[in-house]
Motif scaffolding. Structure first.
Motif, PDB file in Angstrom:
ATOM      1  N   GLY A 131      -2.178   5.928   3.358  1.00 37.12           N
ATOM      2  CA  GLY A 131      -2.394   4.809   2.457  1.00 37.12           C
ATOM      3  C   GLY A 131      -3.715   4.786   1.723  1.00 37.12           C
ATOM      4  O   GLY A 131      -4.032   3.795   1.071  1.00 37.12           O
ATOM      5  N   ASN A 160       0.802  -1.220   0.000  1.00 33.99           N
ATOM      6  CA  ASN A 160       0.000   0.000   0.000  1.00 33.99           C
ATOM      7  C   ASN A 160       0.836   1.272   0.000  1.00 33.99           C
ATOM      8  O   ASN A 160       0.299   2.368   0.072  1.00 33.99           O
ATOM      9  N   THR A 172      -8.980   5.059  -2.262  1.00 33.28           N
ATOM     10  CA  THR A 172      -9.670   3.881  -1.733  1.00 33.28           C
ATOM     11  C   THR A 172     -11.016   4.278  -1.126  1.00 33.28           C
ATOM     12  O   THR A 172     -11.320   5.457  -0.957  1.00 33.28           O
TER      13      THR A 172
END
Length: 273
Positions: free
Chosen positions: A73, A4, A154
């Motif tokens: 991340g 990540n 994400t």
């Protein structure tokens, strides 16, 4: 390197001279704000086309000093320092349009999703047009500018706070992206930004002559919308957004028929009656 993490070696190999258009590129684990770091670096003589990315920001900023939540991340938090010495200072404000086009390229070409721009600096994704990215452009010392981008890649957690005007937050993953590799998306954005910025710079910051204005108009979902414009210490204005001019201003036809140009404000897209 863990899965990540941004791959700094791959980014440098693709993007830093002699293989790419940038002079330097660094990735830090955490910082307050990449924009603040490069604003400081500009005053210390950092090179034209210097890039800084962070895995996490503790004090990420948007327009009007608003907070941009930057957890580790999950997104792309980057800034680019440029020194466009041939561009008049009054045209540096149009760099946000250049970054907007590069965000559109990253969304469509790298992540495989449809998107649009909401004036002046928001990237909206998905059928419900949620905000996945924003741009902060600042004038730096020594005829320089820093352009910062915060981009949600994400899936967002439940309960993510809406933005100004109730604009719901979103991400590339939430919009069904076919590619959520943060390194590839960052590289796609930076390549596109360099291409558009070169045209902008060669044209002396003239967005019409460089083609930036035409591209921005084509992708700006605000044009043609009925909107409410929220200005500091003034009553909101309502009307139809009819165009964006070559200074990056939003041109409105107010409800009473009066034409007006807006340089900076929060704009809310209103539902059709």
């Amino acid at each position: 390197m863990t899965e990540n993490k941004l791959d700094v070696l791959a980014l440098r190999e693709q993007l830093v001279a002699p293989n790419g258009p940038y002079a330097a590129l660094d990735v830090v684990d955490t910082t307050g704000s990449t924009n603040a770091d490069l604003m400081s670096a500009a005053g210390q003589g950092a090179a034209d086309h210097t890039v800084l990315l962070a895995e996490r920001q503790s004090a990420g900023r948007g327009r009007r000093s608003r907070t941009w939540v930057s957890p580790e991340g999950t997104g792309i938090y980057l800034s680019v320092l440029i020194r466009p010495t041939t561009v008049p200072a009054e045209r540096l404000g149009t760099l946000g349009m250049v970054a907007g086009l590069a965000l559109m390229h990253a969304a469509r070409e790298t992540a495989g999703i449809e998107a649009s721009l909401k004036w002046p600096n928001d990237l909206l994704v998905g059928t419900d047009r949620k905000k996945a990215a924003g741009v902060l452009s600042e004038v730096a010392p020594g005829q320089a500018a820093v352009v910062g981008v915060g981009l949600n890649v994400t899936a967002l957690p439940d309960g993510a706070e809406p933005g100004p005007g109730g604009l719901p937050p979103g991400s590339f993953a939430d919009a069904g992206a076919s590619n959520t590799d943060r390194t590839e998306i960052a590289a796609g954005f930076l390549r596109a930004f360099a291409e558009f910025e070169a045209l902008w710079r060669q044209s002396g910051g003239d967005v019409a002559r460089s083609g930036v204005l035409a591209g921005y108009r084509e992708t700006c979902g605000t044009i043609g919308q009925r909107v409410r414009v929220e200005l500091p210490e003034r009553e909101p204005l309502t009307g139809v957004a009819v165009d964006v001019d070559d200074e990056g201003r939003l041109l409105l036809k107010l409800d009473d028929g009066t034409p007006t140009a807006i340089s900076a404000a929060d704009v809310v897209h209103l539902r059709a009656d």
